[in-house]
Design an enzyme around this catalytic site. Structure first.
Site, PDB file in Angstrom:
ATOM      1  N   TYR A 101       0.858  -1.193   0.000  1.00 20.97           N
ATOM      2  CA  TYR A 101       0.000   0.000   0.000  1.00 20.97           C
ATOM      3  C   TYR A 101       0.891   1.239   0.000  1.00 20.97           C
ATOM      4  CZ  TYR A 101      -3.135   3.716   1.250  1.00 20.97           C
ATOM      5  OH  TYR A 101      -3.826   4.892   1.225  1.00 20.97           O
ATOM      6  N   GLU A 189      -3.328   7.588  -4.180  1.00 19.57           N
ATOM      7  CA  GLU A 189      -3.125   6.269  -3.575  1.00 19.57           C
ATOM      8  C   GLU A 189      -2.881   5.184  -4.612  1.00 19.57           C
ATOM      9  OE1 GLU A 189      -5.912   4.774  -0.254  1.00 19.57           O
ATOM     10  OE2 GLU A 189      -6.693   3.816  -2.047  1.00 19.57           O
TER      11      GLU A 189
END
Ligand code: GDP
Ligand code: MN
Length: 378
Positions: A101, A189
């Protein structure tokens, strides 16, 4: 304003972040053509503005162009968390070995962008934060200095990346940070950033949320807005320059000023009601704006009563009173209403309303009590 995955990844690519080859399709046949062009297995991904598409069945692999067509047929038109899939992204499937992530957000408390990274990628980061918070690395960035190479390298080591991946990771995180800054994003992101079987890093999923207040600096990005993201009422509110957030209650609130709007909602709750919306008509609102706001409030079928709470400063109470009456001529409604007008030209405002037999109240408490009673059918 949220951008779709394919839009976000195209922006990432401009910043040197490696993304899979692929294109967007609106029909199964187009999906098949793209798959043929790419050759080899592909992944068909619903383009809707919500997370967790994978779990919802909106991300599927296909080995052949035939299969790509079939899968696209299933996913297009699918309902994911209330949104209809109108487009799919057809990407060359990645051979995924590891999922990381990587994101940049604004940390309001620190007043800085913060890079968030975790070796536990793929799943939603909120989930990681809940079950395994120590698996999340946070790196606040000084916007004057930008993200420094040594910080990016530290992050790579913190994630336990192999030495061969460090330089590539540094380029990716710096690219992501720059994309975040240059687009005036509130979130950028990559989840997951994957380590592939070919031993390189690849941004498999992407998400950008832009700051609406900075959109005027990015007309090209503003054009990417997906109509599905907004309800018709939200769209009309934006066009009229109103801040409007729909809520679940039954009391419509029209207020000038964000703080006053929040106080009004609190008072409505205090008297046993539930606000149907947050609506700030802003300072100096004239009759036409009031009319637009009333139309928007009444477009919500749950609304049983409306409270106007206006503090006249720049906004003149007589203008608002005229606006309320003008709006009522336009929108035929039986929904009961009460107004509390104080400040500039309040006397004139009250007289205008009284002449039209429109109920008003002199204090906010009284107004809230009245509107709650009206909503309950008293
Ligand atoms: P999200 O569920 O909306 O976040 O959609 P993602 O694009 O992140 O996809 C969800 C999951 O599907 C990923 O975490 C991967 O595990 C899997 N996935 C996505 N793309 C590929 C791919 O190209 N190859 C493989 N093998 N899995 C993929
Ligand atoms: Mn994802």
């Amino acid at each position: 304003m949220k951008l779709h995955e394919y839009q976000s990844k195209r922006i990432f690519a401009e910043y040197g972040i490696p993304i899979p080859r692929g294109d967007v399709a609106a029909t199964p046949v187009e999906a098949r053509e793209i798959a043929k062009e790419l050759g080899g297995p592909v992944v068909i991904k619903s383009q809707v503005l919500v997370g967790g598409r994978g779990k919802a069945g909106g991300v599927k692999l296909a080995k052949t162009p035939d299969e790509a067509e079939q899968v696209a047929k299933k996913i297009l038109g699918m309902d994911i968390k209330g949104l209809t899939v109108e487009k799919v992204l057809v990407d060359q499937a990645a051979d995924i070995r590891d999922e990381i992530y990587l994101g940049v957000v604004i940390d309001r408390a620190r007043q800085k962008p913060v890079i968030i990274a975790s070796a536990e990628g793929g799943v939603e980061i909120e989930e990681v934060a809940r079950v395994n918070p120590e698996a999340i690395i946070r790196l606040p960035v000084d916007i004057r200095m930008g993200l420094m190479d040594f910080q990016a390298r530290d992050l790579a080591f913190g994630l336990g990346l192999k030495r061969d991946h460090v330089n590539q990771f540094v380029r990716i995180v710096k690219g992501l940070y720059q994309a975040f800054i240059n687009t005036d994003a509130s979130l950028a992101e990559i989840n997951p950033l994957v380590v592939t079987g070919e031993d390189s890093l690849l941004a498999v999923d992407g998400k950008i949320v832009l700051d609406d207040n900075a959109l005027y600096r990015h007309p090209d990005l503003a054009e990417l807005r997906d109509k599905q993201e907004e309800t018709p009422a939200e769209r009309e509110a934006r066009a009229a320059g109103l801040s409007y957030v729909k809520l679940d209650g039954e009391i419509g609130c029209m207020v000038n000023g964000a703080g006053l709007a929040m106080a009004t909602m609190d008072i409505v709750k205090h008297y046993g009601g539930e606000p149907a919306n947050f609506l700030d008509i802003g300072g100096g609102a004239k009759a036409d704006k009031v009319a637009a706001a009333l139309r928007i409030i009444l477009s919500d079928p749950k609304v049983k009563a409306v409270l106007f709470n206006i503090f006249g400063g720049i906004t003149r109470c007589d203008e608002v009173a005229k606006g309320i009456l003008a709006a009522l001529e336009e929108v035929n409604t039986n929904v009961p209403m009460v107004a509390r007008l104080v400040g500039t030209n309040e006397e004139e405002g009250r007289q205008i309303l009284a002449a039209a037999s429109f109920p008003s109240a002199s204090t906010l408490g009284e107004a809230a009590e009245k509107v709650v009673a009206l909503a309950k059918g008293a």
